[in-house]
Design a protein around this motif. Structure first.
Motif, short mmCIF file in Angstrom:
data_model
loop_
_atom_site.label_atom_id
_atom_site.label_comp_id
_atom_site.label_asym_id
_atom_site.label_seq_id
_atom_site.Cartn_x
_atom_site.Cartn_y
_atom_site.Cartn_z
N GLU A 191 0.92 -1.30 -0.14
CA GLU A 191 0.47 0.09 -0.11
C GLU A 191 0.19 1.54 0.49
O GLU A 191 1.96 1.51 0.12
N ASP A 192 -0.06 1.76 -0.51
CA ASP A 192 0.98 3.88 -0.18
C ASP A 192 1.62 3.94 0.82
O ASP A 192 1.62 3.77 2.20
N GLY A 193 3.14 4.70 0.64
CA GLY A 193 3.71 5.05 1.65
C GLY A 193 4.78 3.72 1.96
O GLY A 193 4.95 4.34 3.58
N VAL A 194 4.91 2.72 1.89
CA VAL A 194 5.67 2.00 2.62
C VAL A 194 7.13 1.90 2.10
O VAL A 194 7.34 1.85 1.20
N LYS A 195 7.49 1.69 3.36
CA LYS A 195 9.16 1.86 2.80
C LYS A 195 9.77 0.69 3.34
O LYS A 195 10.21 -0.51 4.09
N LEU A 196 10.66 -0.55 1.81
CA LEU A 196 11.46 -1.37 2.22
C LEU A 196 12.96 -0.94 2.21
O LEU A 196 12.94 -0.63 1.00
N ASP A 197 13.29 -1.90 3.01
CA ASP A 197 14.98 -0.99 3.11
C ASP A 197 15.61 -2.17 1.58
O ASP A 197 14.97 -3.20 1.59
N ASN A 198 16.86 -2.68 1.88
CA ASN A 198 17.63 -3.91 1.34
C ASN A 198 17.71 -5.06 2.20
O ASN A 198 17.26 -5.52 2.89
N GLN A 199 17.57 -6.06 0.56
CA GLN A 199 17.27 -7.13 0.85
C GLN A 199 16.13 -7.96 2.09
O GLN A 199 16.61 -8.76 2.63
N ILE A 200 15.36 -7.48 1.33
CA ILE A 200 13.57 -7.87 2.09
C ILE A 200 13.00 -8.62 1.00
O ILE A 200 13.41 -8.62 0.12
N GLN A 201 12.46 -9.79 1.73
CA GLN A 201 11.80 -11.02 1.15
C GLN A 201 10.31 -11.02 1.40
O GLN A 201 9.85 -10.88 2.32
N ILE A 202 9.41 -10.07 0.26
CA ILE A 202 8.25 -10.29 1.07
C ILE A 202 7.45 -11.41 0.14
O ILE A 202 7.74 -11.46 -1.31
N GLY A 203 6.33 -13.01 0.46
CA GLY A 203 6.43 -13.78 -0.04
C GLY A 203 4.75 -13.20 -1.30
O GLY A 203 4.44 -11.89 -0.92
N HIS A 204 4.14 -14.74 -1.58
CA HIS A 204 3.54 -14.20 -2.18
C HIS A 204 1.82 -14.00 -1.79
O HIS A 204 1.60 -14.04 -0.41
N ASN A 205 1.19 -13.40 -2.04
CA ASN A 205 -0.09 -12.78 -2.00
C ASN A 205 0.18 -12.07 0.09
O ASN A 205 -1.08 -11.97 0.19
N CYS A 206 1.03 -12.17 0.05
CA CYS A 206 1.51 -10.65 1.03
C CYS A 206 0.49 -9.65 0.96
O CYS A 206 0.25 -9.18 -0.32
N ARG A 207 0.13 -8.76 2.26
CA ARG A 207 -0.56 -7.25 2.02
C ARG A 207 0.08 -6.29 3.36
O ARG A 207 0.10 -7.03 4.21
N ILE A 208 0.83 -5.32 2.42
CA ILE A 208 1.53 -4.87 3.66
C ILE A 208 1.01 -3.15 3.55
O ILE A 208 0.43 -3.06 2.69
N GLY A 209 0.49 -2.74 4.84
CA GLY A 209 -0.41 -1.64 5.12
C GLY A 209 0.37 -0.68 4.57
O GLY A 209 1.44 -0.84 5.16
N ALA A 210 -0.37 0.42 4.02
CA ALA A 210 -0.21 1.87 4.17
C ALA A 210 1.35 2.44 5.30
O ALA A 210 0.97 2.57 6.74
N HIS A 211 2.14 2.63 4.82
CA HIS A 211 3.54 3.93 5.63
C HIS A 211 4.00 2.41 6.30
O HIS A 211 4.15 3.17 8.00
N THR A 212 3.78 1.33 6.54
CA THR A 212 4.30 0.17 7.08
C THR A 212 6.20 0.38 6.69
O THR A 212 6.70 1.07 5.49
#
Length: 350
Positions: free
Chosen positions: A231-252
């Motif tokens: 979602e909007d405003g999410v910040k992911l650093d280097n070398q992160i793994q997000i698996g299939h069908n995940c949902r990451i909420g805004a500004h996390t």
């Protein structure tokens, strides 16, 4: 070219003490700032450094301004959140000093005839843009990137070198994806038949909102059937793994090396320290802070700060503690047997 302090205050607010005509060209640390630079004070313990700073101006809180105003000769911008003001001012000064990327497609890029590339977008060397893809206004696609079939890149979004953005994935406006990231690779989905793994086609997408930052070599897998959503405003650093069908909420926000297994649902305004791990098929509510190295094995229903690791200690002590932990089930059984014996004798379990 410099930027007037008055212009910064007009744009970002704050109270200016000093001449609005003072010009600054960049932001620098308190120790290194010179006469053409602006610095900021967000930690009151650094007031001494602020008093000694040669910066043309300081960004600081009302409390710190009361403490340093008499001893600091430069101009001051007083604001409730100096750190956030610093970030906004730094963005503005960097943009002012950079030459905007010229729109156009590099001769070595391969762009399919059915792709839609806005004339103001910049397509770098050796980029591949597949059929039906859309590149928005002022987007920048650096050298060696791959844009898959029917993918959508929003306005003012920047893909750094060698990003792979696979078929039908979408990112909104003002996104940043750093070098080597892979968006929309297959999720880790297999069925097992008599010990043999059978691949499950991953036919979902990755949908990314506006103002999302994704770090270098981070991977976001496409959904198996439904979509993976950032979602909007999410910040992911280097070398992160997000698996299939995940949902990451805004500004996390997630620090480096976080791993999120498939189908986890994470709320808004959460934070994850480096190397935190999240099990699949669990829910984490809004406003949860997970400390570094923590394994989140179960759903979290209440906001708060959570930690799930044993503190570091000398190896010999760790071995003794591990031995005690292994023996806890046997010790529990002995205590329960003693309790039953006491009860049989008419004693108290207390």
């Amino acid at each position: 070219m410099g930027t007037r302090l008055g212009e910064l205050v007009e744009r970002f607010g704050g109270q200016l003490a000093g001449s609005p005509d003072v010009e600054v060209t960049a932001i620098a640390s308190l120790e290194r700032a010179g006469a053409s630079e602006i610095s900021f004070l967000s930690n009151s313990r650094l007031r001494t450094l602020a008093l000694q700073s040669r910066a043309a101006a300081l960004i600081l809180s009302p409390q710190d301004d009361d403490a340093v105003a008499a001893g600091y000769a430069g101009a001051r911008i007083v604001t409730a959140n100096p750190h956030a003001y610093f970030a906004q001012a730094a963005q503005y000064l960097v943009r002012a000093s950079e030459e905007p990327a010229a729109g156009g497609i590099h001769p070595t890029a391969v762009v399919h005839g059915t792709a839609s590339v806005d004339p103001t977008a910049c397509i770098g060397p050796h980029v591949t843009v597949e059929a039906g893809a859309t590149i928005g206004a002022h987007a920048v696609i650096d050298a060696g990137c791959y844009i898959g079939r029917d993918a959508v890149i929003g306005d003012h979004t920047h893909l750094f070198a060698n990003v792979s953005f696979h078929a039908r994935c979408v990112i909104g406006a003002r996104g940043i994806i750093h070098a080597g990231a892979v968006i929309g690779g297959d999720g880790f989905g297999f069925a097992v038949d008599d010990g043999v793994y059978i691949k499950i086609p991953q036919v979902g997408r990755v949908l990314i909102g506006d103002d999302v930052d994704i770090g270098a070599s981070t991977t976001v897998d496409r959904g198996a059937l439904d979509d993976t959503v950032i979602e909007d405003g999410v910040k992911l650093d280097n070398q992160i793994q997000i698996g299939h069908n995940c949902r990451i909420g805004a500004h996390t926000a997630m620090a480096g090396c976080v791993g999120v297994a498939g189908s986890a649902v994470i709320g808004r305004y959460c934070t994850f320290g480096g190397a935190a791990m999240v099990n699949g098929h669990i829910d984490i509510c809004d406003h949860v802070d997970i400390t570094a190295g923590t394994l989140v094995a179960h759903s979290i229903r209440e906001p708060g700060r959570y930690t799930g690791y044993y503190p570091i200690t000398r190896n010999a002590e760790w071995e003794r503690n591990a031995a005690l932990l292994r023996n806890l089930p046997a010790l529990r059984d002995k205590i329960r047997a003693l309790e039953r014996a006491l009860k049989a004798l008419g004693g108290s379990e207390d």
